[in-house]
Design an enzyme around this catalytic site. Structure first.
Site, short mmCIF file in Angstrom:
data_model
loop_
_atom_site.label_atom_id
_atom_site.label_comp_id
_atom_site.label_asym_id
_atom_site.label_seq_id
_atom_site.Cartn_x
_atom_site.Cartn_y
_atom_site.Cartn_z
N LYS A 46 -10.21 -0.92 10.81
CA LYS A 46 -10.41 -2.11 9.98
C LYS A 46 -10.76 -3.33 10.82
CE LYS A 46 -7.16 -0.50 6.45
NZ LYS A 46 -7.90 -0.07 5.27
N ASP B 152 3.33 -4.74 7.93
CA ASP B 152 2.11 -3.94 7.86
C ASP B 152 0.93 -4.90 7.97
OD1 ASP B 152 -0.12 -2.55 7.13
OD2 ASP B 152 0.69 -1.80 5.22
N CYS C 17 -4.86 2.61 -3.52
CA CYS C 17 -3.62 3.12 -2.88
C CYS C 17 -2.44 2.18 -3.13
CB CYS C 17 -3.80 3.34 -1.38
SG CYS C 17 -5.01 4.59 -1.00
N GLN D 283 -4.28 -5.30 6.90
CA GLN D 283 -5.30 -6.19 6.30
C GLN D 283 -5.23 -7.60 6.88
OE1 GLN D 283 -7.68 -5.25 4.41
NE2 GLN D 283 -6.98 -3.25 3.74
N HIS E 113 0.88 -1.19 0.00
CA HIS E 113 0.00 0.00 0.00
C HIS E 113 0.91 1.23 0.00
CE1 HIS E 113 -2.72 2.93 1.99
NE2 HIS E 113 -3.72 2.15 1.65
N1 PMP Z 1 -1.58 -0.82 4.72
C1 PMP Z 1 -2.55 -1.53 4.13
C2 PMP Z 1 -2.22 -2.89 3.60
C3 PMP Z 1 -3.83 -0.99 4.01
O1 PMP Z 1 -4.78 -1.70 3.41
C4 PMP Z 1 -4.09 0.29 4.52
C5 PMP Z 1 -5.46 0.91 4.40
N2 PMP Z 1 -6.12 0.69 3.20
C6 PMP Z 1 -3.05 0.97 5.15
C7 PMP Z 1 -1.81 0.39 5.23
C8 PMP Z 1 -3.26 2.33 5.71
O2 PMP Z 1 -4.14 2.27 6.77
P1 PMP Z 1 -4.73 3.62 7.40
O3 PMP Z 1 -5.29 4.41 6.27
O4 PMP Z 1 -5.78 3.14 8.34
O5 PMP Z 1 -3.61 4.30 8.11
#
Ligand code: PMP
Length: 417
Positions: free
Chosen positions: A237, A211, A375, A214, A134
């Site tokens: 999430k 990270d 993203c 997910q 991401h």
């Molecule tokens: N890493 C991953 C794999 C994500 O899916 C996301 C959110 N889509 C993020 C990081 C960022 O998370 P946040 O916007 O809650 O900070």
């Protein structure tokens, strides 16, 4: 019998109707149709138990934490400490000082980048990520590398979206300072072999950040068993409020890292000449935090705990398999991301149509999915796609909802052709 009703051997013990009753928003109608919420990878809905924990805190115990000797401040501090303890248990960390409250996964990664990274990455060094990241796990490292004269290196994937671990290992060298990788891809659902990746990093003396944004919604995580150096996730999430998340960091690393934001609470003693800092995690928690958010996150962790992460994982795996089968039978539809080990995300494209047009028609049917680059623009480039449509599942979704999704996709295809 509808395909949805043909239940396979049940490997879970979970009452979906009862669970759905905990989520008032799921009763909503959208464009006159029952809401089918399949955008859970972007953010999950909140159960009554979380919403009530938030309002109870504001109604009954609200105060700032740490600084008061009055009763309310002590109650709020105890509730905040309790939430940290819940996150510690949730992640399997051995020490609650290893849990830093942040806004979410993005802020957690930025914290590591601008504190640990700023101290440990220099000119000529390398930061190793994967092609599944991401933007939150690309852009901060990219900016750090640009400022330090370091390089961002990207481990490749195959066309199914599987990380090529052997190739990744060959990319590690004496200049590799850190590996930063996603546990589960938000686009393809690929579950990365994080255990092997962490062992691989450590074999080469390289720390590893995972990270987990997910991953934690779908699978049990035990940072102590994994042995990772950093692990990050977002509360929104996992059925908690937005604006709260956590960074797990190994105590030795956190202790040595400089603060990244400065102000109240993160100090030990301040004079105009010099400031000394509080112990971890407070050293990294400058200013008044999202107190209620942490408490709401604790309530969300309790909620997931009551259902049981093994039940959640088994039930969502069934939804994923069912959705893969139902969508897979639609002519012209291609599922993007076919790794053998996936969490509950299905990305797809349809020949001759744009994902956004599909999602617009689905919205009219009450079906909420996400489209676009998710993203992850470099991953889209690797896949040769401008974007995908993505349905992502939670334990409150049902096979019947997946039938509605499949029917709505077929309808959209007919309308668009
Ligand atoms: N890493 C991953 C794999 C994500 O899916 C996301 C959110 N889509 C993020 C990081 C960022 O998370 P946040 O916007 O809650 O900070």
């Amino acid at each position: 019998m509808s395909p949805a009703a043909q239940t396979l051997e049940r490997k879970w013990d979970l009452d979906v109707e009862k669970i759905r009753a905990d989520f008032p928003i799921l009763q909503k109608r959208v464009h006159g149709k029952p809401l089918v919420y399949l955008d859970n990878a972007a953010s999950t809905q909140k159960p009554r138990q979380v919403i009530e924990a938030l309002s109870r805190f504001y109604f009954e115990s609200y105060s700032n934490i740490h600084r008061g000797i009055h009763e309310l401040s002590q109650e709020a501090t105890a509730a905040h400490d309790d939430a940290r303890e819940k996150v510690r248990r949730f992640l399997g960390a051995s020490d609650r000082h290893e849990i830093v409250f942040v806004r979410g996964a993005t802020e957690a990664i930025n914290l590591v980048v601008w504190s640990w990274g700023w101290q440990n990455v220099g000119a000529g060094d390398e930061v190793l990520i994967t092609a599944l990241e991401h933007h939150a796990n690309i852009v901060p490292w990219q900016m750090l590398c640009a400022r330090k004269g370091a390089s961002l290196c990207v481990a490749p994937i195959d066309d199914r979206g599987v990380l090529l671990l052997d190739k990744m290992e060959k990319m590690i060298n004496g200049r590799t300072r850190i590996i930063a990788a996603t546990h589960v891809s938000n686009v393809l659902g690929t579950v990365n072999p994080v255990h092997e990746m962490i062992e691989m990093g450590h074999r080469h003396g390289v720390p590893v950040l995972i990270d987990g944004a997910q991953a934690v919604p779908h699978t049990a995580v035990d940072v102590a068993a994994l042995g990772c150096d950093f692990y990050v996730f977002s509360g929104h999430k996992i059925y908690g409020p937005s604006g709260i998340g956590a960074l797990y960091g190994r105590r030795e690393l956190l202790d040595e890292m400089p603060p990244w934001q400065c102000g109240g609470d993160m100090i030990d003693r301040v004079t105009y000449d010099k400031t000394t800092f509080n112990v971890v995690p407070y050293k990294f928690e400058a200013g008044t935090p999202d107190i209620a958010g942490a408490i709401g996150l604790g309530a969300a962790i309790d909620y997931m705990g009551k259902i049981g992460i093994e039940n959640i994982a088994a039930y969502e795996q069934d939804l994923l398999d069912y959705a893969t089968a139902r969508l897979g039978e639609i002519p012209g539809l291609r599922i993007v991301g076919t790794a053998p080990h996936k969490a509950s995300v299905v990305s797809f494209v349809v020949d001759g149509t744009h994902p956004t047009d599909i999602a617009t028609i689905l919205d009219q049917e009450g079906v909420a999915i996400r489209t676009g680059h998710h993203c992850a623009m470099p991953l889209m480039e690797r896949l040769g796609l401008p974007g995908t449509a993505r349905a992502s599942f939670s334990f409150y979704n049902t096979r019947e909802e997946i039938d509605v999704l499949a029917g709505a996709v077929k309808k959209a295809i007919e309308m668009l052709r």
